[in-house]
Design an enzyme around this catalytic site. Sequence first.
Site, short mmCIF file in Angstrom:
data_model
loop_
_atom_site.label_atom_id
_atom_site.label_comp_id
_atom_site.label_asym_id
_atom_site.label_seq_id
_atom_site.Cartn_x
_atom_site.Cartn_y
_atom_site.Cartn_z
N GLU A 291 31.63 23.87 103.29
CA GLU A 291 33.15 23.14 102.46
C GLU A 291 32.72 23.29 101.25
OE1 GLU A 291 34.61 19.93 105.55
OE2 GLU A 291 33.56 18.77 103.18
N HIS A 320 17.69 33.51 123.47
CA HIS A 320 18.01 34.53 124.94
C HIS A 320 19.59 34.70 124.62
CE1 HIS A 320 14.62 34.08 126.49
NE2 HIS A 320 14.40 33.67 125.78
N LYS A 434 45.01 18.32 106.07
CA LYS A 434 44.92 16.75 106.75
C LYS A 434 46.58 16.17 106.68
CE LYS A 434 40.30 14.93 105.37
NZ LYS A 434 39.69 13.33 104.26
O1 PA5 Z 1 32.79 16.59 103.07
C1 PA5 Z 1 33.97 15.88 102.89
O2 PA5 Z 1 34.63 15.72 101.95
C2 PA5 Z 1 34.48 15.93 104.18
O3 PA5 Z 1 34.34 16.46 105.41
C3 PA5 Z 1 35.16 14.20 104.54
O4 PA5 Z 1 33.70 13.68 104.48
C4 PA5 Z 1 35.63 14.05 105.42
O5 PA5 Z 1 37.05 14.90 105.41
C5 PA5 Z 1 36.26 12.78 105.75
O6 PA5 Z 1 36.67 11.46 105.09
P1 PA5 Z 1 36.77 10.68 105.09
O7 PA5 Z 1 35.69 9.56 104.51
O8 PA5 Z 1 37.90 10.25 103.24
O9 PA5 Z 1 37.79 9.78 105.99
#
Ligand code: PA5
Length: 471
Positions: A291, A320, A434
Amino acid sequence: MGLTLDYTAMFEDAIGVGNGISPAMLDGLRDIFADTRVDLMARHKAGDMPVWDLPFDEATISNVEAFAENNRDRFKNFVLSGIGGSALGPIALHNALNHLQHNLLPDDRRKGCRFFCPDNIDPDLIGDLLDVIDPSETLFNVVSKSGGTAETAAQFLIIVDLLKKKLGDDWRRHLVITTDPERGFLREFCNRERIQSFAINPGVGGRFSVLTTVGLLPAAMTGIDVRSLCRGAAGMKDACFNDRLEDNPAALLAGMLYLSQSTLNRPIHVFFAYSNRLYPLADWLRQLWAESLGKRYSTDGKEIYTGPTPIKAIGATDQHSQVQLYVEGPADKVFLFMGTRSFNRNVEIPGTDIKDQTVDYLQGSYLSQLLNAERRATAYALTSAGRPNMMLEFDEIDAEHVGAFMYLFEAATLYAGGFYNVNPLDQPGVEAGKRVAYALMGRPGYEKELRVHPETSGYLSRKSRKLKLEL
Ligand code: PA5
């Protein structure tokens, strides 16, 4: 005690010219390393990057410890409802540091609450979990930095409804919310309903939040020593700011993985744990790496579509399943092994009266010896095949070492942002998904999301092509 990184087999003198990194390639990174370090230090000094100082946040650590002290024995179950960065860190801590059958231990042998974190909204997963959880014995922790992520919001509604129906006026006592200190729906809800809550440092993004209340609260509630965890993390800080590339483990790791992709054409980064405790850490790292670094735009706004593809593997199991591909398949991967010298348990393979050369050599040795021999053997096979790999060894898997590991890789990710020339702290691709999900679910204000994404709306209006296999 500590972590040892053996990166011998990343270099061309070990695995061959064209396969490994050359000293000149590493030299080529020195300027960008220096610039990135200066930039990170300046932003740290300006208070713009609180992630560097999380393990020194004494007020938060004490607050979490006090809450856990008062509440740990009042609840049998701790259910964390969150997703992505709000779930993977807590899951990794739980698996690395609690008994691997923690939830099945008798109450008097567990150091804290049983832990459940579905990290998904599959109705079978949530429904089946709620079948085995008695709400009167459970503390639900809803975790969302934004306070509005659809998956977490849906779970929140299910939980509040369940608590109100089952516990009546007592429902509030079974809910604790971790969210932004001021903004978002969940914060408003806490204020309005007087729900106990924790604040997530607003300058820390989801995937970097394991050392905030997001990770510390579930850890403390399940019996993990969060002070040692933070001590281990804090101990990494100076090294991660070292100005010599070879002495800065975060920059060195990031640099070698970056070079594997940029100069050796190996975009697939395999995080290969030889320990079930470490495997969910590989999962946490996979998100952090993917990410943070998988980006369409460079920091100067150019379209670059860059980033590594991290995958996780576990030994010996995946020997394996995957290792055939890793050793003989396309030369597009670099490997980071994660292992330990010292497992918590020493399981002996007994000497028995069964005599046969197929099993004789095993008798009287230990499972740890076998697993570590297999780790070394896999690394050896990869090295012999000219596949770049490095080995990160934990002297022990305890809170201090895990804290150090997490801090190290958060710092490595920030340096990798500099090498890949992307902003490692945003996630516009996740946000786009989202918003489209909100639109598909009919959330007011998001209608235009389907129209402004030509590929999505095109897909929706196209004639579908399907194959149904009748049974
Ligand atoms: O790393 C990130 O920003 C995302 O993976 C968020 O943690 C994830 O989308 C969840 O977001 P939130 O904590 O706002 O619900």
